[in-house]
Scaffold this motif. Structure first.
Motif, PDB file in Angstrom:
ATOM      1  N   GLY A  18      21.281  41.723  73.392  1.00  0.00           N
ATOM      2  CA  GLY A  18      21.652  41.753  71.919  1.00  0.00           C
ATOM      3  C   GLY A  18      22.672  42.324  71.467  1.00  0.00           C
ATOM      4  N   ASN A  56      25.476  40.416  69.312  1.00  0.00           N
ATOM      5  CA  ASN A  56      26.166  41.035  68.155  1.00  0.00           C
ATOM      6  C   ASN A  56      27.631  40.860  68.084  1.00  0.00           C
ATOM      7  OD1 ASN A  56      25.381  42.978  65.811  1.00  0.00           O
ATOM      8  ND2 ASN A  56      27.100  44.107  66.931  1.00  0.00           N
ATOM      9  N   TYR A  57      28.243  40.976  69.323  1.00  0.00           N
ATOM     10  CA  TYR A  57      29.748  40.974  69.368  1.00  0.00           C
ATOM     11  C   TYR A  57      30.068  39.730  69.337  1.00  0.00           C
ATOM     12  CZ  TYR A  57      34.291  40.624  71.549  1.00  0.00           C
ATOM     13  OH  TYR A  57      35.638  40.574  71.639  1.00  0.00           O
ATOM     14  N   CYS A 105      30.197  38.449  65.568  1.00  0.00           N
ATOM     15  CA  CYS A 105      31.093  39.229  64.406  1.00  0.00           C
ATOM     16  C   CYS A 105      32.514  39.224  65.379  1.00  0.00           C
ATOM     17  CB  CYS A 105      30.541  40.709  64.405  1.00  0.00           C
ATOM     18  SG  CYS A 105      29.129  40.664  63.338  1.00  0.00           S
ATOM     19  N   MET A 125      21.807  37.146  63.254  1.00  0.00           N
ATOM     20  CA  MET A 125      21.625  38.502  63.257  1.00  0.00           C
ATOM     21  C   MET A 125      19.991  38.712  63.086  1.00  0.00           C
ATOM     22  SD  MET A 125      24.374  40.291  63.685  1.00  0.00           S
ATOM     23  CE  MET A 125      25.893  40.119  63.314  1.00  0.00           C
ATOM     24  N   ILE A 140      18.276  37.836  66.720  1.00  0.00           N
ATOM     25  CA  ILE A 140      18.654  39.161  67.583  1.00  0.00           C
ATOM     26  C   ILE A 140      17.613  39.985  67.772  1.00  0.00           C
ATOM     27  CG2 ILE A 140      20.143  40.721  68.314  1.00  0.00           C
ATOM     28  CD1 ILE A 140      22.554  39.326  67.147  1.00  0.00           C
ATOM     29  N   SER A 174      16.708  44.626  71.968  1.00  0.00           N
ATOM     30  CA  SER A 174      17.679  44.638  71.534  1.00  0.00           C
ATOM     31  C   SER A 174      17.542  45.836  70.093  1.00  0.00           C
ATOM     32  CB  SER A 174      17.866  43.331  70.727  1.00  0.00           C
ATOM     33  OG  SER A 174      18.875  43.251  69.958  1.00  0.00           O
ATOM     34  N   THR A 179      20.790  46.834  68.637  1.00  0.00           N
ATOM     35  CA  THR A 179      22.182  46.966  68.442  1.00  0.00           C
ATOM     36  C   THR A 179      22.666  45.896  67.293  1.00  0.00           C
ATOM     37  OG1 THR A 179      22.607  45.456  70.361  1.00  0.00           O
ATOM     38  CG2 THR A 179      22.771  47.753  70.769  1.00  0.00           C
ATOM     39  N   VAL A 180      21.916  45.320  66.641  1.00  0.00           N
ATOM     40  CA  VAL A 180      21.970  44.260  65.519  1.00  0.00           C
ATOM     41  C   VAL A 180      23.070  45.163  64.471  1.00  0.00           C
ATOM     42  CG1 VAL A 180      20.008  44.673  64.365  1.00  0.00           C
ATOM     43  CG2 VAL A 180      21.269  42.531  64.056  1.00  0.00           C
ATOM     44  N   THR A 181      23.994  44.386  63.982  1.00  0.00           N
ATOM     45  CA  THR A 181      24.750  44.628  62.865  1.00  0.00           C
ATOM     46  C   THR A 181      23.768  44.632  61.680  1.00  0.00           C
ATOM     47  OG1 THR A 181      26.764  44.298  63.791  1.00  0.00           O
ATOM     48  CG2 THR A 181      26.757  44.483  61.353  1.00  0.00           C
ATOM     49  N   THR A 182      23.491  45.664  60.895  1.00  0.00           N
ATOM     50  CA  THR A 182      22.509  45.676  59.553  1.00  0.00           C
ATOM     51  C   THR A 182      23.325  45.405  58.430  1.00  0.00           C
ATOM     52  OG1 THR A 182      22.473  48.115  59.541  1.00  0.00           O
ATOM     53  CG2 THR A 182      20.588  46.905  60.970  1.00  0.00           C
ATOM     54  N   CYS A 224      30.723  43.360  59.789  1.00  0.00           N
ATOM     55  CA  CYS A 224      30.927  42.064  60.780  1.00  0.00           C
ATOM     56  C   CYS A 224      32.154  41.475  60.675  1.00  0.00           C
ATOM     57  CB  CYS A 224      29.613  41.215  60.448  1.00  0.00           C
ATOM     58  SG  CYS A 224      29.589  39.950  61.680  1.00  0.00           S
TER      59      CYS A 224
END
Length: 559
Positions: free
Chosen positions: A337, A341-342, A345, A368, A371, A377, A379-382, A387
Motif C-alpha cells: 500500500g 501510494n508512492y 503521487c 487511491m 489501495i 494498507s 498509508t493511502v494519501t487521503t 499528492c
C-alpha cells in the motif's frame, strides 16, 4: 548566527532525530513484497523500487512479461503483478480466466508503444522516419518488405530510403505490448491483420492476442520481453530492423522512433504530453462493481482527432490482492500500500524523464480508493492536494495535456518537406526535459529526480531536477525548466519532509531522512555516537563551508 547557517543547523538537527529515532522504526515497519509481469512498465517500476529503498521498502520485481505476471499472481507465487492486459482475454481460443483469489486493478503508469528502428541511408543514420498506420501494419504483416516501398516513401518525402530488407522484430513471449499493438491493428486495420492471422493458422477475426503469430520464412525475428526486442534492434549490425516497444526503451538505448500518423493527419512522437492528450479519448470502466473496474477501452484514443494525439497511447495496471491468502499478509499489505501510494503521487514526477506519461487525476483518485482494499494498507494519501502528481490542476484538468504543444506544420501529412529533428533517444533529439525547437533546454539540477517544467511555443517538457530521488517542480520560460527540490524525507501518508529555505534566493531544500539498516533486534547498526559524528562531519564539510563562503562574498570579503 547567520540565518542560512541557523537553517542548516536546524536541518542537521532534524536529520539527527531521523537517524537516531524515526528511521529504524520506519525501516522495521516494512517487509519485502514480490511481483512479476510487464516489461513495458519495468523501466519506471525499477526506478521507483530504487527510490523507495531509502525508506526501508524492498520491492522485488521480475520483468517476465504481462502474461507470465498474471499467471504467477493467479498461481499465488507473487504478491502482485503488473500487466497491460486485464484477465479474461480470449487468445487463440483459450480464455485467460481470472484468479480465484480476490484482486483489484490499480493504474500504474501511462506511455506510448513506439516503433524503434535501426536504419541508415548513404552512411548516415535516419532519425526522422514517419509511418502511417497502413505502412506500420504492412511492415508487421509482411506485405511491405523493403524500406523503399512506395507507401513508406510517400510518408517520407524528404528521405532517400534504402532498398534494404525490413526485419520486423516481435515479442516471443506473451506480452502486453503485443496485445496493445494487436488491439490497434484489429481496430484500425482489421482486414490486413485478419489476412495475416489466417496465413499464420489463426482463426479470424484475429482480434487481440498477447502472443504474436510468426509465419516461418517471412523474415520476422522473435525476442523475449521489451529488453530483448529493443536490445536486438539496438545492435549496430542489425540494420533494417524495427520493433514495437515502450518509448522508454528507445530513450534508454539511444535509438530513434517513427512518428506515427494520427487521425488529424499529423505525424507525432510518443512524448509524455502527446500520450496525455491521446488518453483523453480513452473510455475507462467506472463501474466499481465490475471485475474490470479501471480498465481501458482505447478505441477513442486510436481515433482522437486532436492533432497532438499519439494514437498508440495506453496505461498499465498493477494487480493487487484483496485478501490474505497464498502467503499474502497484512504486513505485506502495509508495504504494498505504501509503494502504491508512492508511485501514484511522487513517482509520477519522474514518469516523463523515464519515457512515460504521468497518470491523470481521475485515475490517481480511483487508484487511491483501490489501495484501501489491500489488507493491512494504512498509508493511502487521503488529501489529494498533497499528492505531488505533475498532471494535477486546480480545475481537475490534466495540466500536461492542456499545455501540450501542437505539432509543427512540417509534421503534417501534406508537407513537402518533413521535419528533420531527430526523435526518441537518437543523438540530437531533445531530452524529455527539453522545450522543443523553440523552447530550449529544460534540464536543471541533478539526476533522475523528475521536476515539471514548461516551455513556450513548441517547448514543453520535464527537466531532470533535484537529486537522485527528489522530484521537484517549477515552471520556466522558453523551455528552461523550473527549479526543483532535493531528496525528500518521504512520509508514507503525506509524501512530505522538512524543508529549509533561503530568504534571499527563495531556494528550498527538503531534508532527507537517511535510511538506516536495522537488524532483527531493531538495532540501527550504527552507534548513536557514530551517527552524531557523521552528522557533525556532514555539517562541517558539506553544509557550513558554502554558507560561510556565501556570507563572505555578501560582505565583500575575498574567498
Amino acid at each position: 548566527m547567520n540565518h542560512r547557517l541557523r537553517a542548516a543547523v536546524i536541518a542537521v538537527g532534524v536529520l539527527l532525530v531521523g537517524l537516531l529515532g524515526a528511521a529504524p522504526a520506519a525501516a522495521e515497519s516494512f517487509v519485502p513484497v514480490n511481483g512479476a509481469g510487464s516489461s513495458w512498465s519495468s523501466n519506471a517500476v525499477d526506478q521507483w523500487r530504487r527510490n523507495v529503498e531509502q525508506y526501508g521498502m524492498r520491492i522485488n520485481y521480475a520483468s517476465t512479461g504481462s502474461s507470465d505476471g498474471r499467471n504467477q499472481f493467479k498461481a499465488g507465487t507473487v504478491d502482485f503483478a503488473i500487466t497491460e492486459i486485464p484477465y479474461g482475454l480470449k487468445d487463440g481460443g483459450v480464455v485467460d480466466t481470472p484468479p480465484t483469489r480476490g484482486f483489484v486493478y490499480l493504474p500504474i503508469v501511462a506511455g506510448g508503444t513506439a516503433f524503434m528502428y535501426n536504419l541508415t541511408s548513404g552512411g548516415k543514420r535516419i532519425t526522422n522516419l514517419r509511418l502511417s498506420g497502413e505502412a506500420i501494419t504492412g511492415i508487421f504483416t509482411g506485405t511491405i518488405t523493403t524500406w523503399d516501398d512506395p507507401l513508406i516513401a510517400d510518408d517520407n518525402p524528404s528521405l532517400q530510403l534504402p532498398k534494404r530488407k525490413i526485419v520486423p522484430v516481435v515479442r516471443s513471449d506473451g506480452s502486453g505490448s503485443t496485445a496493445q499493438f494487436a488491439t490497434w491493428m484489429a481496430s484500425q486495420h482489421r482486414s490486413a491483420w485478419d489476412a495475416y492471422c489466417r496465413a499464420a493458422g489463426r482463426s479470424t477475426p484475429c482480434g487481440v492476442t498477447s502472443t504474436y503469430p510468426v509465419i516461418p520464412g517471412r523474415g520476422f525475428v522473435a525476442q523475449p520481453n521489451s529488453q530483448g526486442v529493443a536490445g536486438y534492434v539496438a545492435q549496430t549490425g542489425n540494420e533494417g530492423t524495427i520493433t514495437y516497444v515502450e518509448y522508454s526503451y528507445a530513450l534508454k538505448t539511444g535509438y530513434p522512433v517513427a512518428k506515427v500518423l494520427n487521425s488529424a493527419d499529423y505525424f507525432v512522437e510518443p512524448t509524455a504530453s502527446n500520450v496525455a492528450v491521446g488518453l483523453l479519448g480513452a473510455r475507462i470502466n467506472t463501474d466499481e462493481g465490475s471485475p474490470s473496474y479501471l480498465t481501458q477501452d482505447l478505441t477513442g484514443v486510436f481515433t482522437n482527432r486532436d492533432d497532438r494525439t499519439y494514437p498508440l497511447s495506453s496505461y498499465s495496471y498493477i494487480v493487487v490482492p484483496t485478501g490474505t491468502e497464498n502467503g499474502f499478509t497484512t504486513a505485506k499489505g502495509y508495504t504494498l500500500g505504501a509503494f502504491a501510494n508512492y508511485f501514484l503521487c511522487e513517482g509520477q514526477q519522474q514518469a516523463e524523464v523515464l519515457g512515460y506519461s504521468p497518470l491523470p487525476i481521475n485515475l490517481v483518485k480511483a487508484g487511491m480508493e483501490q489501495i484501501v482494499k489491500i489488507p493491512g494498507s494504512t498509508t493511502v494519501t487521503t488529501d489529494i492536494a498533497k499528492c505531488n502528481n505533475p498532471t494535477f490542476s486546480s480545475d481537475g484538468g490534466n495540466t500536461l495535456a492542456e499545455k501540450a504543444p501542437h505539432p509543427s506544420k512540417c509534421d503534417h501529412r501534406d508537407a513537402t518537406e518533413q521535419c528533420d529533428r531527430p526523435t526518441g533517444g537518437a543523438p540530437g533529439a531533445p531530452d524529455p526535459g527539453d522545450g522543443g525547437d523553440d523552447g530550449g533546454s529544460g534540464d536543471d539540477g541533478g539526476t533522475d529526480g523528475g521536476g515539471t517544467g514548461t516551455g513556450d511555443d513548441e517547448g514543453a517538457g520535464t527537466p531532470d531536477d533535484g537529486s537522485t530521488t527528489g522530484p521537484g517542480s517549477g515552471t520556466g520560460t522558453d523551455g528552461t525548466g523550473g527549479g526543483g527540490g532535493g531528496p525528500q524525507g518521504w512520509d508514507a501518508v503525506t509524501g512530505g519532509g522538512p524543508v529549509v529555505c533561503e530568504d534571499d534566493t527563495g531556494v528550498c531544500t527538503q531534508v532527507v531522512s537517511m535510511p538506516v539498516e536495522t537488524s532483527a533486534t531493531g538495532a540501527s547498526g550504527l552507534s548513536p555516537w557514530a551517527v552524531v559524528a557523521a552528522c557533525v562531519l556532514l555539517l562541517a564539510t558539506v553544509v557550513v563551508p558554502p554558507l560561510v563562503a556565501r556570507s563572505r562574498r555578501s560582505a565583500g570579503v575575498a574567498a
